[in-house]
Design a protein around this motif. Structure first.
Motif, PDB file in Angstrom:
ATOM      1  N   ILE A  84       0.882  -1.238   0.088  1.00  0.00           N
ATOM      2  CA  ILE A  84       0.197   0.318  -0.210  1.00  0.00           C
ATOM      3  C   ILE A  84       1.168   1.321   0.173  1.00  0.00           C
ATOM      4  O   ILE A  84       0.594   2.040  -1.213  1.00  0.00           O
ATOM      5  CB  ILE A  84      -0.801   0.110   1.471  1.00  0.00           C
ATOM      6  CG1 ILE A  84      -1.931  -1.237   1.204  1.00  0.00           C
ATOM      7  CG2 ILE A  84      -1.735   1.767   1.349  1.00  0.00           C
ATOM      8  CD1 ILE A  84      -2.878  -1.301   2.700  1.00  0.00           C
ATOM      9  N   ASN A  85       1.627   1.066   1.422  1.00  0.00           N
ATOM     10  CA  ASN A  85       2.703   2.582   0.934  1.00  0.00           C
ATOM     11  C   ASN A  85       3.536   2.804  -0.809  1.00  0.00           C
ATOM     12  O   ASN A  85       3.918   3.947  -1.042  1.00  0.00           O
ATOM     13  CB  ASN A  85       3.458   2.287   2.099  1.00  0.00           C
ATOM     14  CG  ASN A  85       3.140   2.574   4.000  1.00  0.00           C
ATOM     15  OD1 ASN A  85       1.753   3.095   3.238  1.00  0.00           O
ATOM     16  ND2 ASN A  85       3.744   2.202   4.327  1.00  0.00           N
ATOM     17  N   ASP A  86       4.069   2.134  -2.089  1.00  0.00           N
ATOM     18  CA  ASP A  86       4.855   1.987  -2.771  1.00  0.00           C
ATOM     19  C   ASP A  86       3.717   2.328  -3.418  1.00  0.00           C
ATOM     20  O   ASP A  86       4.213   2.957  -4.346  1.00  0.00           O
ATOM     21  CB  ASP A  86       5.522   0.726  -2.755  1.00  0.00           C
ATOM     22  CG  ASP A  86       6.364  -0.231  -1.646  1.00  0.00           C
ATOM     23  OD1 ASP A  86       6.813   0.763  -1.248  1.00  0.00           O
ATOM     24  OD2 ASP A  86       6.136  -1.409  -1.859  1.00  0.00           O
ATOM     25  N   ASN A  87       2.820   2.303  -3.179  1.00  0.00           N
ATOM     26  CA  ASN A  87       1.586   2.554  -4.298  1.00  0.00           C
ATOM     27  C   ASN A  87       0.629   3.980  -4.007  1.00  0.00           C
ATOM     28  O   ASN A  87       0.388   4.466  -4.408  1.00  0.00           O
ATOM     29  CB  ASN A  87       0.232   1.483  -4.433  1.00  0.00           C
ATOM     30  CG  ASN A  87       1.165   0.282  -5.513  1.00  0.00           C
ATOM     31  OD1 ASN A  87       1.558   0.540  -6.480  1.00  0.00           O
ATOM     32  ND2 ASN A  87       1.199  -0.514  -4.812  1.00  0.00           N
ATOM     33  N   ILE A  88       0.762   4.254  -2.335  1.00  0.00           N
ATOM     34  CA  ILE A  88      -0.489   5.428  -2.076  1.00  0.00           C
ATOM     35  C   ILE A  88       1.240   6.111  -1.548  1.00  0.00           C
ATOM     36  O   ILE A  88       1.080   5.763   0.093  1.00  0.00           O
ATOM     37  CB  ILE A  88      -1.409   5.073  -1.223  1.00  0.00           C
ATOM     38  CG1 ILE A  88      -2.441   3.625  -2.064  1.00  0.00           C
ATOM     39  CG2 ILE A  88      -2.156   5.912  -1.368  1.00  0.00           C
ATOM     40  CD1 ILE A  88      -3.255   3.303  -0.981  1.00  0.00           C
ATOM     41  N   ALA A  89       0.523   7.444  -2.262  1.00  0.00           N
ATOM     42  CA  ALA A  89       1.507   8.454  -1.358  1.00  0.00           C
ATOM     43  C   ALA A  89       1.792   8.778   0.246  1.00  0.00           C
ATOM     44  O   ALA A  89       2.841   8.622   0.968  1.00  0.00           O
ATOM     45  CB  ALA A  89       2.216   9.349  -2.349  1.00  0.00           C
ATOM     46  N   HIS A  90       0.476   8.977   1.037  1.00  0.00           N
ATOM     47  CA  HIS A  90       0.440   9.306   1.540  1.00  0.00           C
ATOM     48  C   HIS A  90      -0.553   9.076   2.287  1.00  0.00           C
ATOM     49  O   HIS A  90      -2.065   9.099   1.945  1.00  0.00           O
ATOM     50  CB  HIS A  90      -0.256  11.234   1.739  1.00  0.00           C
ATOM     51  CG  HIS A  90       1.022  11.904   0.308  1.00  0.00           C
ATOM     52  ND1 HIS A  90       1.502  12.852   1.120  1.00  0.00           N
ATOM     53  CD2 HIS A  90       0.744  12.755  -0.833  1.00  0.00           C
ATOM     54  CE1 HIS A  90       2.320  13.177  -0.374  1.00  0.00           C
ATOM     55  NE2 HIS A  90       1.667  13.321  -0.730  1.00  0.00           N
ATOM     56  N   HIS A  91      -1.041   8.867   3.836  1.00  0.00           N
ATOM     57  CA  HIS A  91      -1.693   8.066   4.336  1.00  0.00           C
ATOM     58  C   HIS A  91      -1.623   6.650   3.690  1.00  0.00           C
ATOM     59  O   HIS A  91      -3.669   6.719   4.149  1.00  0.00           O
ATOM     60  CB  HIS A  91      -2.611   9.313   4.637  1.00  0.00           C
ATOM     61  CG  HIS A  91      -2.187  10.452   5.643  1.00  0.00           C
ATOM     62  ND1 HIS A  91      -1.572  10.839   6.830  1.00  0.00           N
ATOM     63  CD2 HIS A  91      -2.352  12.093   4.928  1.00  0.00           C
ATOM     64  CE1 HIS A  91      -1.644  11.819   6.254  1.00  0.00           C
ATOM     65  NE2 HIS A  91      -1.585  12.549   5.662  1.00  0.00           N
ATOM     66  N   GLY A  92      -1.145   5.617   3.467  1.00  0.00           N
ATOM     67  CA  GLY A  92      -2.334   4.964   2.640  1.00  0.00           C
ATOM     68  C   GLY A  92      -2.214   4.143   4.191  1.00  0.00           C
ATOM     69  O   GLY A  92      -2.775   2.681   3.329  1.00  0.00           O
ATOM     70  N   GLU A  93      -2.034   3.919   5.462  1.00  0.00           N
ATOM     71  CA  GLU A  93      -2.318   2.759   6.342  1.00  0.00           C
ATOM     72  C   GLU A  93      -3.641   3.330   7.034  1.00  0.00           C
ATOM     73  O   GLU A  93      -4.097   2.116   7.153  1.00  0.00           O
ATOM     74  CB  GLU A  93      -1.477   3.229   7.340  1.00  0.00           C
ATOM     75  CG  GLU A  93       0.085   2.847   7.769  1.00  0.00           C
ATOM     76  CD  GLU A  93       0.765   4.301   6.556  1.00  0.00           C
ATOM     77  OE1 GLU A  93       0.199   5.219   6.719  1.00  0.00           O
ATOM     78  OE2 GLU A  93       2.021   3.892   6.928  1.00  0.00           O
ATOM     79  N   ARG A  94      -4.174   3.848   6.176  1.00  0.00           N
ATOM     80  CA  ARG A  94      -5.807   3.909   6.945  1.00  0.00           C
ATOM     81  C   ARG A  94      -6.141   2.932   5.674  1.00  0.00           C
ATOM     82  O   ARG A  94      -8.003   3.075   6.209  1.00  0.00           O
ATOM     83  CB  ARG A  94      -5.993   5.344   6.076  1.00  0.00           C
ATOM     84  CG  ARG A  94      -6.172   5.783   4.894  1.00  0.00           C
ATOM     85  CD  ARG A  94      -6.996   7.699   5.136  1.00  0.00           C
ATOM     86  NE  ARG A  94      -6.048   8.655   5.528  1.00  0.00           N
ATOM     87  CZ  ARG A  94      -5.761   9.976   5.347  1.00  0.00           C
ATOM     88  NH1 ARG A  94      -7.180   9.825   4.343  1.00  0.00           N
ATOM     89  NH2 ARG A  94      -5.332  10.838   5.707  1.00  0.00           N
TER      90      ARG A  94
END
Length: 243
Positions: A84-94
């Motif tokens: 998720i963090n590799d594909n979504i730059a900001h606040h992927g953890e949500r």
């Protein structure tokens, strides 16, 4: 594709004394109970319950020195978080709870194809279509929430205003086509693998099942990864302000 009710559905039909009757235009007129007719929903519900039960068990027994099951889940969660963090730059953890839930649901459905009494819910297009629709609704909702309703839908019109009447319908058609591609890819692969495995089991029921089960487990993992990765990519495109 010809319908074969799972052994669990057949057993429950006998135990619960469910009425069997022909369903018009289905299974060549064979008499089936409601569980045998909709056994894909039964197996999908069992997969969801199994996912909830195992995650609840792991959560209640968290330890500083993790056991085997906790280690497996820590590896799964870590891998999903990195993806998720590799594909979504900001606040992927949500978005991790949703992506993780879909991954477990799809994986356990795929896994049921290895068990004699069950069948994979994902071998039925109704289940994979439902999963794809949930993903579709989720990333579009968060896209509108993150960017605003007008801005989110306006970007489908393209960068040149006078091409908007042409671009907008094409972009919306492409957006809707994701539902078909996302659902049919999973359905086709799992249904095909399930049928082929059944044929080989029938030809060589003594020696072949063990390597085929390992192959089926690997195949189920691959299809879970593909479905989850596509969901993450769609979500990334929806919530990215640079999109």
């Amino acid at each position: 594709m010809e319908h074969h009710a799972s052994l669990l559905a057949q057993w429950l039909t006998q135990v619960l004394h469910l009425t069997q009757h022909p369903w018009p235009g289905f299974a060549h007129g064979a008499a089936l109970s409601v569980l045998e007719r909709y056994d894909h929903l039964l197996n999908a519900a069992l997969a969801a319950l199994l996912a909830m039960a195992i995650t609840t068990l792991v959560r209640k027994n968290l330890a500083r020195i993790p056991g085997p099951l906790q280690q497996v889940f820590e590896g799964v969660v870590g891998g999903l978080k990195d993806m998720i963090n590799d594909n979504i730059a900001h606040h992927g953890e949500r978005y991790l709870p949703f992506i993780g839930t879909m991954a477990l649901f799809v994986f356990f459905n795929n896994l049921f194809g290895l068990l004699p009494a069950l069948s994979p819910g994902t071998s039925n297009w109704n289940v994979t279509l439902g999963a794809a629709l949930v993903v579709f609704g989720y990333y579009n909702f968060h896209g509108m929430k993150e960017q605003g309703f007008v801005k989110y839908w306006a970007h489908f019109a393209g960068p040149i205003w006078w091409l908007a009447p042409l671009m907008f319908p094409l972009e919306i058609l492409g957006l809707l086509s994701r539902i078909l591609s996302h659902s049919l890819r999973l359905f086709g692969n799992i249904a095909g693998e399930h049928v082929v495995a059944g044929i080989f089991f029938g030809l060589m029921p003594i020696l072949l099942p063990i390597p085929m089960m390992f192959l089926g487990l690997f195949f189920g993992l691959i299809q879970t990864f593909v479905f989850t990765m596509l969901a993450t990519i769609y979500l990334s495109g929806a919530v990215s302000h640079e999109h």
